[in-house]
Design an enzyme around this catalytic site. Structure first.
Site, short mmCIF file in Angstrom:
data_model
loop_
_atom_site.label_atom_id
_atom_site.label_comp_id
_atom_site.label_asym_id
_atom_site.label_seq_id
_atom_site.Cartn_x
_atom_site.Cartn_y
_atom_site.Cartn_z
CE1 TYR A 43 49.02 42.84 35.94
CE2 TYR A 43 47.80 42.63 38.00
CZ TYR A 43 48.17 42.11 36.77
OH TYR A 43 47.69 40.91 36.38
CE LYS B 42 50.32 39.48 44.03
NZ LYS B 42 49.52 38.52 43.27
CG LEU C 178 32.69 33.69 43.91
CD1 LEU C 178 31.19 33.38 43.89
CD2 LEU C 178 33.02 34.77 42.87
CB SER D 201 52.38 44.11 42.85
OG SER D 201 52.26 45.38 43.42
CG ASN E 197 43.73 50.70 46.80
OD1 ASN E 197 43.22 49.60 46.82
ND2 ASN E 197 45.02 50.88 46.99
CE1 TYR F 156 49.11 41.43 47.02
CE2 TYR F 156 50.30 43.52 47.00
CZ TYR F 156 49.55 42.56 46.34
OH TYR F 156 49.24 42.73 45.01
N PRO G 204 51.85 55.55 57.15
CG PRO G 204 51.72 54.62 59.29
CD PRO G 204 50.90 55.32 58.26
P1 NAD Z 1 40.58 41.19 43.38
O1 NAD Z 1 40.58 40.87 44.83
O2 NAD Z 1 39.46 42.03 42.86
O3 NAD Z 1 40.67 39.86 42.52
C1 NAD Z 1 41.31 38.69 42.99
C2 NAD Z 1 40.34 37.55 42.81
O4 NAD Z 1 40.95 36.33 43.24
C3 NAD Z 1 39.06 37.71 43.64
O5 NAD Z 1 37.96 37.56 42.77
C4 NAD Z 1 39.13 36.61 44.69
O6 NAD Z 1 37.85 36.13 45.03
C5 NAD Z 1 40.00 35.58 44.00
N1 NAD Z 1 40.81 34.70 44.86
C6 NAD Z 1 41.67 35.05 45.85
N2 NAD Z 1 42.26 33.96 46.35
C7 NAD Z 1 41.76 32.89 45.69
C8 NAD Z 1 42.00 31.49 45.73
N3 NAD Z 1 42.87 30.95 46.58
N4 NAD Z 1 41.32 30.70 44.87
C9 NAD Z 1 40.43 31.22 43.99
N5 NAD Z 1 40.17 32.53 43.90
C10 NAD Z 1 40.83 33.35 44.73
O7 NAD Z 1 41.98 41.88 43.05
P2 NAD Z 1 42.48 42.59 41.70
O8 NAD Z 1 42.69 44.01 42.00
O9 NAD Z 1 41.65 42.18 40.56
O10 NAD Z 1 43.92 41.92 41.60
C11 NAD Z 1 44.19 40.78 40.81
C12 NAD Z 1 45.62 40.36 41.04
O11 NAD Z 1 46.48 41.44 40.73
C13 NAD Z 1 45.93 39.96 42.48
O12 NAD Z 1 46.82 38.87 42.47
C14 NAD Z 1 46.59 41.21 43.04
O13 NAD Z 1 47.47 40.89 44.09
C15 NAD Z 1 47.34 41.73 41.82
N6 NAD Z 1 47.61 43.17 41.86
C16 NAD Z 1 46.57 44.05 42.08
C17 NAD Z 1 46.85 45.42 42.15
C18 NAD Z 1 45.75 46.42 42.43
O14 NAD Z 1 46.06 47.55 42.84
N7 NAD Z 1 44.48 46.10 42.21
C19 NAD Z 1 48.16 45.89 41.98
C20 NAD Z 1 49.16 44.96 41.73
C21 NAD Z 1 48.87 43.60 41.67
N1 UFG Z 2 46.04 58.26 49.45
C1 UFG Z 2 45.49 59.34 50.15
N2 UFG Z 2 44.30 59.14 50.77
C2 UFG Z 2 43.62 57.95 50.75
C3 UFG Z 2 44.19 56.87 50.03
C4 UFG Z 2 45.41 57.06 49.40
O1 UFG Z 2 46.06 60.42 50.19
O2 UFG Z 2 42.54 57.85 51.36
C5 UFG Z 2 47.32 58.46 48.73
C6 UFG Z 2 48.46 57.56 49.21
O3 UFG Z 2 49.14 58.18 50.28
C7 UFG Z 2 49.29 57.43 47.93
C8 UFG Z 2 48.26 57.47 46.80
O4 UFG Z 2 47.11 58.09 47.38
O5 UFG Z 2 50.14 58.56 47.80
C9 UFG Z 2 47.88 56.11 46.26
O6 UFG Z 2 47.49 55.27 47.35
P1 UFG Z 2 46.81 53.83 47.10
O7 UFG Z 2 46.54 53.25 48.44
O8 UFG Z 2 45.67 53.97 46.15
O9 UFG Z 2 47.94 53.02 46.31
P2 UFG Z 2 49.43 52.63 46.76
O10 UFG Z 2 50.34 53.17 45.71
O11 UFG Z 2 49.71 53.00 48.15
O12 UFG Z 2 49.35 51.04 46.71
C10 UFG Z 2 48.95 50.36 45.51
C11 UFG Z 2 48.22 49.08 45.85
C12 UFG Z 2 49.15 48.10 46.51
C13 UFG Z 2 50.37 47.88 45.67
C14 UFG Z 2 51.02 49.19 45.32
C15 UFG Z 2 52.11 48.97 44.32
O13 UFG Z 2 47.13 49.35 46.71
O14 UFG Z 2 48.50 46.85 46.65
O15 UFG Z 2 50.07 50.10 44.74
O16 UFG Z 2 52.85 50.09 44.09
F1 UFG Z 2 51.24 47.12 46.36
#
Ligand code: NAD
Ligand code: UFG
Length: 337
Positions: A176, A152, A33, A124, A198, A148, A292
């Protein structure tokens, strides 16, 4: 099947748990959590009409994991647990490397001890080297620009090495692209702490009036309207992709990296306009400087997922915008803190 889900209280984890339960699988969730609310677990149980064991524990805590494995006999593990904020990882890299690498290593050690050798790992699109030709396929060059991303990348390498050392393992590295949307019930969704980084959560909160306007980061990219292009994928499609990956892991050994994306790129302004049209709301925006580290366009080749998993994304951009708004407007404070 009996599936252990780490990070199952989080955004993607909660939706995947719901889908697994709907398909009749048994699940156990471990989540510290650190970035989630217990309420998410309760709501998944309500939506599915079923209880399941939940352990509030850190995956790096080997003793706690031993207890979990002593009780359940798992066919497969999905490892979502991890920290995911790119910007934060630049400021506190050690916390990211410690959490994301040590959780993966500890989990694999305990799995090995208990003879559980099927793992679905949350990777990712960020592992693809910025500037690789799009669409990115699984053989595109890898390379990261922030801690980060490197966690991965390194976890992928650790898991590949594990499979080389013990070919009985089956590991699927799911890369993803940009998950958005929520379960259509509006009961579970993405609940970021503080001001969202995001795009979609920021858009939804702007429509709610929580922010004066959206900052569109740059309109001079090499894209159809100058704003950044990404491959947005409905979180419920991602959940389906995990179910398909489990089926694959049950029938194959080895290690495969597989993109989960739609193959379609939408720009920031495409998203804003679709969100306004589908939901009948206004999203005021201003054009701001580039953020950036951002690149023009990132989108997936979804061919390998189709070929190996028989999976493809089904939900449209309109579905994603509608479901994001449904969740945000029904839960203006998320799960409540
Ligand atoms: P999230 O933060 O909502 O979910 C991650 C969960 O892991 C959380 O509930 C957190 O409490 C738990 N957690 C973190 N470290 C922990 C630990 N050491 N032990 C136990 N629980 C732990 O994130 P999400 O968006 O659901 O992402 C899930 C996975 O997918 C992550 O590994 C993230 O890096 C990866 N991912 C997410 C995205 C995205 O844009 N959401 C994109 C690519 C990859
Ligand atoms: N953006 C804006 N305004 C905002 C937020 C985002 O214009 O307030 C734009 C960004 O410049 C980008 C697009 O919206 O062009 C998407 O941005 P996000 O931050 O939602 O997503 P990113 O593609 O930058 O990053 C996401 C995840 C990362 C992951 C990556 C993988 O947040 O964790 O995708 O491609 F690593």
């Amino acid at each position: 099947m009996n599936i252990l889900v780490t990070g199952g209280a989080g955004y993607i984890g909660s939706h995947t748990c719901l889908e697994l339960l709907r398909r009749g699988h048994d699940i156990t969730v471990v989540d510290s959590l650190v970035n989630a609310q217990r309420e998410a677990v309760k709501r998944v149980q309500q939506l599915a009409g079923r209880e399941f064991p939940f352990y509030q524990a850190d995956v790096r805590d080997e003793e706690a994991l031993e207890t979990v494995f002593a009780v359940g006999r798992f066919d497969c593990v999905i490892h979502f647990a991890g920290l995911k904020a790119v910007g934060e990882s630049v400021g506190i890299p050690l916390r990211y490397y410690d959490n994301n690498l040590n959780s993966t290593i500890t989990l694999c050690r305990v799995m090995q001890r208990h003879g559980v050798k099927r793992l679905i790992f949350s990777s990712s699109a960020t592992v693809y080297k910025p500037g690789v030709p799009m669409p990115a396929d699984e053989s595109s060059e890898l390379g990261c620009t922030n801690p980060y991303g490197w966690t991965k990348f390194m976890c992928e390498q650790i898991l590949r090495d594990l499979v080389v050392a013990d070919p009985d393992w089956s590991v699927v590295l799911l890369r993803y692209f940009n998950p958005i949307g929520a379960d259509p019930s509006g009961r579970i969704g993405e609940d970021p702490t503080g001001i969202p980084n995001n795009l979609l959560p920021f858009v939804a909160q702007t429509a709610l009036g929580r922010h004066k306007e959206l900052h569109v980061f740059g309109n001079d990219y090499q894209t159809h309207d100058g704003t950044g292009v990404r491959d947005y994928i409905h979180v419920s499609d991602l959940a389906d992709g995990h179910v398909a990956a489990i089926d694959y892991a049950m029938n194959h050994t080895g290690c495969e990296a597989i993109n989960l994306g739609t193959g379609i790129g939408y720009s920031v302004l495409d998203i804003v306009h679709a969100f306004e049209r589908v939901n009948g709301v206004k999203v005021p925006y201003v054009i701001s400087p580039r953020r950036p580290g951002d690149v023009d366009a990132v989108f997936a080749s979804p061919d390998k997922a189709r070929r190996l998993l028989g999976w493809e994304a089904r939900r449209s951009l309109d579905d994603m915008c509608r479901d994001s708004w449904h969740w945000q407007s029904m839960n203006p404070q998320g799960y409540g803190r």
